[in-house]
Design an enzyme around this catalytic site. Structure first.
Site, PDB file in Angstrom:
ATOM      1  N   HIS A 162       0.795  -1.236   0.000  1.00 57.64           N
ATOM      2  CA  HIS A 162       0.000   0.000   0.000  1.00 57.64           C
ATOM      3  C   HIS A 162       0.825   1.283   0.000  1.00 57.64           C
ATOM      4  CE1 HIS A 162       0.678  -0.496   4.363  1.00 57.64           C
ATOM      5  NE2 HIS A 162       0.497   0.814   4.459  1.00 57.64           N
ATOM      6  N   ASP A 163       1.988   1.255   0.623  1.00 56.57           N
ATOM      7  CA  ASP A 163       2.775   2.492   0.775  1.00 56.57           C
ATOM      8  C   ASP A 163       4.061   2.528  -0.044  1.00 56.57           C
ATOM      9  OD1 ASP A 163       1.365   4.311   2.334  1.00 56.57           O
ATOM     10  OD2 ASP A 163       2.132   3.525   4.237  1.00 56.57           O
ATOM     11  N   LYS A 214       5.828   5.653  -1.280  1.00 58.21           N
ATOM     12  CA  LYS A 214       6.667   6.527  -0.446  1.00 58.21           C
ATOM     13  C   LYS A 214       8.115   6.580  -0.934  1.00 58.21           C
ATOM     14  CE  LYS A 214       4.088   6.481   3.947  1.00 58.21           C
ATOM     15  NZ  LYS A 214       4.078   5.932   5.323  1.00 58.21           N
ATOM     16  N   HIS A 234       2.158  10.167  -2.315  1.00 66.16           N
ATOM     17  CA  HIS A 234       2.659   8.785  -2.273  1.00 66.16           C
ATOM     18  C   HIS A 234       1.595   7.811  -2.786  1.00 66.16           C
ATOM     19  CE1 HIS A 234       0.531   8.310   1.664  1.00 66.16           C
ATOM     20  NE2 HIS A 234       0.643   7.007   1.476  1.00 66.16           N
ATOM     21  N   HIS A 291      -6.013   4.204  -0.507  1.00 64.97           N
ATOM     22  CA  HIS A 291      -6.004   3.820   0.915  1.00 64.97           C
ATOM     23  C   HIS A 291      -6.093   4.999   1.880  1.00 64.97           C
ATOM     24  CE1 HIS A 291      -1.618   4.408   0.490  1.00 64.97           C
ATOM     25  NE2 HIS A 291      -1.565   4.521   1.805  1.00 64.97           N
ATOM     26  N   HIS A 292      -5.972   6.230   1.373  1.00 61.17           N
ATOM     27  CA  HIS A 292      -6.177   7.389   2.265  1.00 61.17           C
ATOM     28  C   HIS A 292      -7.466   8.153   1.954  1.00 61.17           C
ATOM     29  CE1 HIS A 292      -2.527   7.080   4.606  1.00 61.17           C
ATOM     30  NE2 HIS A 292      -1.826   6.919   3.485  1.00 61.17           N
ATOM     31  N   ASP A 351      -4.387  -0.093   8.031  1.00 64.48           N
ATOM     32  CA  ASP A 351      -3.191   0.752   8.067  1.00 64.48           C
ATOM     33  C   ASP A 351      -3.232   1.720   9.247  1.00 64.48           C
ATOM     34  OD1 ASP A 351      -0.788   1.949   7.180  1.00 64.48           O
ATOM     35  OD2 ASP A 351      -1.900   3.434   6.011  1.00 64.48           O
TER      36      ASP A 351
HETATM   37  P1  C2E Z   1       1.588   6.327   8.427  1.00 65.59           P
HETATM   38  O1  C2E Z   1       2.527   6.718   9.531  1.00 65.59           O
HETATM   39  O2  C2E Z   1       1.640   4.926   7.939  1.00 65.59           O
HETATM   40  O3  C2E Z   1       0.129   6.647   8.927  1.00 65.59           O
HETATM   41  C1  C2E Z   1      -0.994   6.153   8.245  1.00 65.59           C
HETATM   42  C2  C2E Z   1      -2.238   6.845   8.692  1.00 65.59           C
HETATM   43  O4  C2E Z   1      -2.507   6.513  10.071  1.00 65.59           O
HETATM   44  C3  C2E Z   1      -2.208   8.342   8.655  1.00 65.59           C
HETATM   45  O5  C2E Z   1      -2.466   8.835   7.374  1.00 65.59           O
HETATM   46  C4  C2E Z   1      -3.342   8.688   9.628  1.00 65.59           C
HETATM   47  O6  C2E Z   1      -4.593   8.506   9.010  1.00 65.59           O
HETATM   48  C5  C2E Z   1      -3.201   7.611  10.687  1.00 65.59           C
HETATM   49  N1  C2E Z   1      -2.396   8.139  11.804  1.00 65.59           N
HETATM   50  C6  C2E Z   1      -1.084   7.932  12.037  1.00 65.59           C
HETATM   51  N2  C2E Z   1      -0.703   8.556  13.168  1.00 65.59           N
HETATM   52  C7  C2E Z   1      -1.787   9.182  13.667  1.00 65.59           C
HETATM   53  C8  C2E Z   1      -2.042   9.981  14.833  1.00 65.59           C
HETATM   54  O7  C2E Z   1      -1.158  10.261  15.632  1.00 65.59           O
HETATM   55  N3  C2E Z   1      -3.311  10.442  15.002  1.00 65.59           N
HETATM   56  C9  C2E Z   1      -4.312  10.140  14.141  1.00 65.59           C
HETATM   57  N4  C2E Z   1      -5.543  10.628  14.384  1.00 65.59           N
HETATM   58  N5  C2E Z   1      -4.117   9.403  13.014  1.00 65.59           N
HETATM   59  C10 C2E Z   1      -2.875   8.920  12.795  1.00 65.59           C
HETATM   60  P2  C2E Z   1      -2.002  10.303   6.952  1.00 65.59           P
HETATM   61  O8  C2E Z   1      -2.256  11.276   8.043  1.00 65.59           O
HETATM   62  O9  C2E Z   1      -2.618  10.594   5.634  1.00 65.59           O
HETATM   63  O10 C2E Z   1      -0.445  10.190   6.784  1.00 65.59           O
HETATM   64  C11 C2E Z   1       0.144   9.484   5.714  1.00 65.59           C
HETATM   65  C12 C2E Z   1       1.599   9.313   5.969  1.00 65.59           C
HETATM   66  O11 C2E Z   1       2.212  10.597   6.052  1.00 65.59           O
HETATM   67  C13 C2E Z   1       1.930   8.637   7.286  1.00 65.59           C
HETATM   68  O12 C2E Z   1       1.841   7.248   7.157  1.00 65.59           O
HETATM   69  C14 C2E Z   1       3.338   9.141   7.529  1.00 65.59           C
HETATM   70  O13 C2E Z   1       4.269   8.459   6.725  1.00 65.59           O
HETATM   71  C15 C2E Z   1       3.261  10.571   7.016  1.00 65.59           C
HETATM   72  N6  C2E Z   1       2.962  11.541   8.074  1.00 65.59           N
HETATM   73  C16 C2E Z   1       1.737  12.020   8.414  1.00 65.59           C
HETATM   74  N7  C2E Z   1       1.851  12.947   9.401  1.00 65.59           N
HETATM   75  C17 C2E Z   1       3.170  13.039   9.688  1.00 65.59           C
HETATM   76  C18 C2E Z   1       3.921  13.851  10.617  1.00 65.59           C
HETATM   77  O14 C2E Z   1       3.393  14.664  11.374  1.00 65.59           O
HETATM   78  N8  C2E Z   1       5.285  13.690  10.615  1.00 65.59           N
HETATM   79  C19 C2E Z   1       5.899  12.796   9.784  1.00 65.59           C
HETATM   80  N9  C2E Z   1       7.228  12.690   9.863  1.00 65.59           N
HETATM   81  N10 C2E Z   1       5.222  12.038   8.894  1.00 65.59           N
HETATM   82  C20 C2E Z   1       3.874  12.163   8.844  1.00 65.59           C
HETATM   83 FE    FE Z   2      -0.157   5.579   3.008  1.00 70.45          FE
HETATM   84 FE    FE Z   3       1.247   2.294   6.102  1.00 64.39          FE
END
Ligand code: C2E
Ligand code: FE
Ligand code: FE
Ligand code: SIN
Ligand code: SIN
Length: 399
Positions: free
Chosen positions: A246-247, A250, A275, A301-302, A344
């Site tokens: 899925h990712d 990236k 991504h 997936h988002h 995810d």
């Molecule tokens: P990921 O880390 O695999 O997170 C996947 C999804 O899990 C996120 O999609 C979000 O819907 C949910 N998620 C993850 N952590 C949290 C959280 O602390 N609170 C809530 N409410 N939901 C959470 P999203 O937001 O579209 O992010 C996609 C990807 O973007 C993430 O994949 C990560 O790789 C990156 N990302 C998002 N926010 C940040 C950030 O603040 N800092 C960094 N370094 N990367 C981020």
């Molecule tokens: Fe993703």
């Molecule tokens: Fe993921």
């Protein structure tokens, strides 16, 4: 020896040769091997780093429902390849082994039965047929054990030499499919590890879990929606692989964003959203069944059930100047993507990320309930809750 049995084995082999996913394949191999010799239970081990790694257990007595081939548990167990265990002995000698009663093994034998699983599960193992899986280079790649042969009245009986012959015949051919599936999985894991080099958060463990959760959710959801067992078995196989990918998009995100230790700025987050599209592009040429599903999942997936997700409707994936569209909504989002979305996020919340601490389990489940009908498809949430025990056990296995 009945010829009809051999014809049946050929038919089964033809069927399993189409299974590309290693987990689905092992599950099916075990189920069919048990059917051939009418056995109540069984387990499969694969050799990994000089250990016999316990892959699956099936047990009709404990789990019921013979036709439901999903009766495996996610367990974490490995035994050394030595002559102390029955499975180890079979692997070392490269010979099948018939034991009439594991609780009465002669003390002259080097191996003995480990009754721990029996004790844990309140099950009594008696007759065991152990078959090494040997490839055409004479290398043992695993072992399967078939447990408690039964007669017409359901009474536990011993395995016969005929049973052993049939199981060996079956195993020899099944190994070909198993090695192919292991290779497919390795190629995919390599693809994922390239992504992991770029994004160390996207670990093999995370993608394995997302693949496994997605399959569990799908099986429940599909059954609930009247999809036939045959179609489910076919699709879940492809889904696991596609969900694991899925990712991978990236890989095309810059390091400064991907490896950022803290919160993303608005513009960085906008870039991150691509991504989904980069991933979909990786699967846009080939027409194989799992490329199509991998593309759908990468792209969607988002997306969120209420329409507030991304990337939204995109006319041409390959267009240079891409803009995000209006979020897709409800059933417009492919079901596989709705399932992976939940899998995810569940895993991301349970895990440590550079930008977040792991959440306590209760908080994660509360959040998922809260987001049902908003981020997530309510019917997918419902299935997820119904298979919660399996989800938790997957979390424990790949961690
Ligand atoms: P990921 O880390 O695999 O997170 C996947 C999804 O899990 C996120 O999609 C979000 O819907 C949910 N998620 C993850 N952590 C949290 C959280 O602390 N609170 C809530 N409410 N939901 C959470 P999203 O937001 O579209 O992010 C996609 C990807 O973007 C993430 O994949 C990560 O790789 C990156 N990302 C998002 N926010 C940040 C950030 O603040 N800092 C960094 N370094 N990367 C981020
Ligand atoms: Fe993703
Ligand atoms: Fe993921
Ligand atoms: C086990 O269930 O621990 C393995 C059985 C054996 O091969 O001894
Ligand atoms: C893990 O828990 O194995 C890795 C955490 C992650 O998926 O980011």
């Amino acid at each position: 020896m009945e010829d009809s049995k051999i014809i049946e084995i050929l038919r089964i082999l033809e069927n399993i040769s189409h299974i590309k996913d290693i987990d689905t394949l092992l599950e099916q191999v075990l189920l069919e091997a048990r059917k051939i010799v009418n056995a109540e239970a069984g387990s499969v081990f694969l050799i990994k780093k000089n250990y016999l790694s316990f892959e699956y257990v099936q047990n009709d007595f404990l789990h019921g429902d013979y036709e439901n081939s999903s009766d495996y548990m996610y367990t974490k167990k490995k035994i050394p390849v030595d002559n102390k265990s029955i499975a180890g002995y079979a692997a070392l000698t490269k010979k099948s082994l018939i034991i009439d009663d594991v609780y009465n093994i002669s003390i002259n034998k080097p191996y003995s039965f480990n009754s721990r699983f029996d004790k844990l599960s309140n099950y009594i193992t008696k007759s065991v047929l152990t078959v090494p899986l040997i490839n055409n280079r004479e290398k043992v790649i695993g072992v399967f054990q078939i447990i408690n042969a039964k007669d017409k009245n359901g009474k536990v009986i011993s395995f016969t030499e005929d049973d052993s012959f049939l199981a060996d015949l079956f195993a020899k051919q099944a190994v070909i499919a198993i090695e192919k599936a292991i290779m497919t999985r390795e190629i995919i894991l390599r693809m994922i590890s390239i992504a992991e080099l770029r994004d160390p958060q996207e670990t093999g463990a995370h993608v394995n879990r997302v693949g496994a959760y997605s399959v569990e959710i799908y099986k429940h959801w599909a059954k609930k929606n009247g999809i036939t067992e045959k179609v489910i078995n076919y699709n879940k196989d492809i889904l696991r692989i596609a969900a694991m990918l899925h990712d991978v998009g990236k890989v095309a995100i810059s390091d400064s964003i991907l490896k950022k230790k803290g919160k993303l700025s608005e513009t960085e987050y906008e870039e991150m959203k691509f991504h989904t599209i980069y991933g979909a592009r990786l699967f846009s040429n080939s027409g194989s069944e799992w490329d199509d599903m991998a593309r759908e999942i990468s792209l969607n997936h988002h997306e969120k059930w209420d329409g507030n997700g991304y990337p939204g409707c995109i006319n041409d994936l390959k267009c240079e100047e891409l803009n995000l569209g209006n979020g897709k909504k409800g059933d417009d989002i492919p079901i596989y993507a709705r399932i992976v979305a939940l899998a995810d996020v569940f895993d991301a919340l349970m895990s440590q990320r550079w930008y977040k601490e792991p959440w306590p389990e209760k908080k994660v489940f509360d959040f998922i309930h809260e987001e049902s009908g908003k981020h997530f498809d309510p019917s997918v949430v419902e299935s997820f809750i119904q298979v919660k025990d399996r989800i938790i056990s997957i979390w424990g296995k790949f961690n």
